[in-house]
Scaffold this active site. Structure first.
Site, PDB file in Angstrom:
ATOM      1  CG  ASP A 134      -1.851  -1.192   1.227  1.00 60.05           C
ATOM      2  OD1 ASP A 134      -2.725  -1.240   0.358  1.00 60.05           O
ATOM      3  OD2 ASP A 134      -1.680  -2.077   2.081  1.00 60.05           O
ATOM      4  CE  LYS A 138      -5.496  11.945   1.391  1.00 62.80           C
ATOM      5  NZ  LYS A 138      -6.740  11.693   2.101  1.00 62.80           N
TER       6      LYS A 138
HETATM    7  C1  LIG Z   1      -1.832  -2.932  -2.522  1.00 63.51           C
HETATM    8  S1  LIG Z   1      -2.097  -4.547  -1.953  1.00 63.51           S
HETATM    9  C2  LIG Z   1      -1.012  -5.519  -2.965  1.00 63.51           C
HETATM   10  C3  LIG Z   1      -1.358  -6.957  -2.988  1.00 63.51           C
HETATM   11  C4  LIG Z   1      -0.431  -7.870  -3.790  1.00 63.51           C
HETATM   12  N1  LIG Z   1       0.902  -7.885  -3.274  1.00 63.51           N
HETATM   13  C5  LIG Z   1      -0.449  -7.538  -5.255  1.00 63.51           C
HETATM   14  O1  LIG Z   1       0.600  -7.161  -5.804  1.00 63.51           O
HETATM   15  O2  LIG Z   1      -1.525  -7.657  -5.879  1.00 63.51           O
HETATM   16  C6  LIG Z   1      -1.246  -4.555  -0.401  1.00 63.51           C
HETATM   17  C7  LIG Z   1      -1.667  -5.685   0.509  1.00 63.51           C
HETATM   18  O3  LIG Z   1      -0.843  -5.686   1.669  1.00 63.51           O
HETATM   19  C8  LIG Z   1      -1.642  -6.044   2.790  1.00 63.51           C
HETATM   20  N2  LIG Z   1      -0.968  -5.546   3.993  1.00 63.51           N
HETATM   21  C9  LIG Z   1      -0.652  -4.263   4.279  1.00 63.51           C
HETATM   22  N3  LIG Z   1      -0.007  -4.179   5.449  1.00 63.51           N
HETATM   23  C10 LIG Z   1       0.079  -5.457   5.926  1.00 63.51           C
HETATM   24  C11 LIG Z   1       0.633  -6.018   7.099  1.00 63.51           C
HETATM   25  N4  LIG Z   1       1.232  -5.263   8.014  1.00 63.51           N
HETATM   26  N5  LIG Z   1       0.539  -7.347   7.272  1.00 63.51           N
HETATM   27  C12 LIG Z   1      -0.066  -8.132   6.344  1.00 63.51           C
HETATM   28  N6  LIG Z   1      -0.594  -7.655   5.198  1.00 63.51           N
HETATM   29  C13 LIG Z   1      -0.517  -6.330   5.000  1.00 63.51           C
HETATM   30  C14 LIG Z   1      -2.989  -5.401   2.517  1.00 63.51           C
HETATM   31  O4  LIG Z   1      -4.035  -6.021   3.227  1.00 63.51           O
HETATM   32  C15 LIG Z   1      -3.108  -5.573   1.006  1.00 63.51           C
HETATM   33  O5  LIG Z   1      -3.789  -6.767   0.678  1.00 63.51           O
END
Ligand SMILES: C[S@@+](CC[C@H](N)C(=O)[O-])C[C@H]1O[C@@H](n2cnc3c(N)ncnc32)[C@H](O)[C@@H]1O
Length: 231
Positions: A134, A138
């Site tokens: 993610d 911002k």
């Molecule tokens: C933007 S998505 C990208 C998903 C995947 N890697 C892709 O390329 O399609 C980021 C993912 O990271 C997960 N995520 C963010 N912070 C996390 C954390 N601390 N522990 C586990 N998952 C996390 C979110 O739930 C989300 O599904």
């Protein structure tokens, strides 16, 4: 158990979002006991988790699991531990793993920062993947980005001498931040040379977030780091 590194106070890198389909909810009920790994804060016994000793790949934030499932199918000789908080993604990967008969996939439902901090023995991992995390665009949210100095240190400690950390993002300011943070970690060495990205690996599966970034006209940035102890 001894706590290797006290937690650094940081806001969560995720928000809980999205609805699970009925099939995903059922997969969680039925399959999480099979493929799920309970993380209590103690070190994971990966040999026991996978029932064998094989090269270990950890994917942080696997989302819908496109990358995780493709790699697990492609490399039955390697074990894949996915860490995710997003219920729908977990449900999907559970269902698909069962459907495809994958025996080398296990999932932790929880905060990857915590799992990295205490869950892995030093030198126990062969690859750590962080793809399209993610971006938290911002300014006031930058502290939520998962790639920060604490995560860099935990990954450096968990990787074996031949290990590798791979990352990709379509958000240029985050890519620049990744370079700064990871180049500064003494336990890691940038495989491309300081302040440089690597070419996109041909074998990295394309995910929804990469397609979305490309659709928005974003460039894709790939990074690769080796442990400083790499021979
Ligand atoms: C933007 S998505 C990208 C998903 C995947 N890697 C892709 O390329 O399609 C980021 C993912 O990271 C997960 N995520 C963010 N912070 C996390 C954390 N601390 N522990 C586990 N998952 C996390 C979110 O739930 C989300 O599904």
């Amino acid at each position: 158990m001894e706590d290797p590194t006290p937690p650094i106070l940081r806001p969560r890198s995720f928000v809980t979002r999205g609805r699970k389909t009925e099939a995903q909810a059922r997969a969680i009920d039925e399959l999480l006991p099979v493929y799920g790994v309970e993380f209590t804060g103690d070190r994971l016994d990966l040999d026991a988790v996978f029932g064998r000793s094989a090269p270990r790949v950890v994917e942080i934030g696997f989302g819908d699991g496109e990358n995780l499932l493709t790699l697990a199918e492609r490399h039955p000789d390697r074990d894949f531990l996915g860490i995710e908080v997003h219920g729908a993604g977990i449900g999907r990967v559970l269902g698909e793993s069962s459907l495809r008969g994958l025996e080398n996939v296990r999932l932790v439902r929880g905060d990857a920062v915590e799992v990295l901090r205490t869950g892995f023995a030093p030198g126990s991992l062969d690859e750590v993947l962080i793809y399209f995390p993610d971006p938290w665009p911002k300014n006031k949210h930058h502290r939520r980005r998962i790639v920060q100095s604490d995560v860099a240190e935990y990954v450096a400690r968990a990787l074996g001498p031949q290990g590798v950390l791979r990352l990709a993002t379509d958000w240029e300011p985050y890519a620049e931040q990744m370079l700064v943070v990871l180049d500064a970690e003494p336990g890691l060495v940038n495989a491309a040379g300081a302040e440089r990205f690597v070419p996109r690996p041909d074998d990295r599966p394309v995910t929804k977030f990469e397609r979305r970034g490309e659709g928005l006209g974003h460039a894709i940035f790939d990074l690769e780091y080796r442990p400083a102890s790499h021979p």
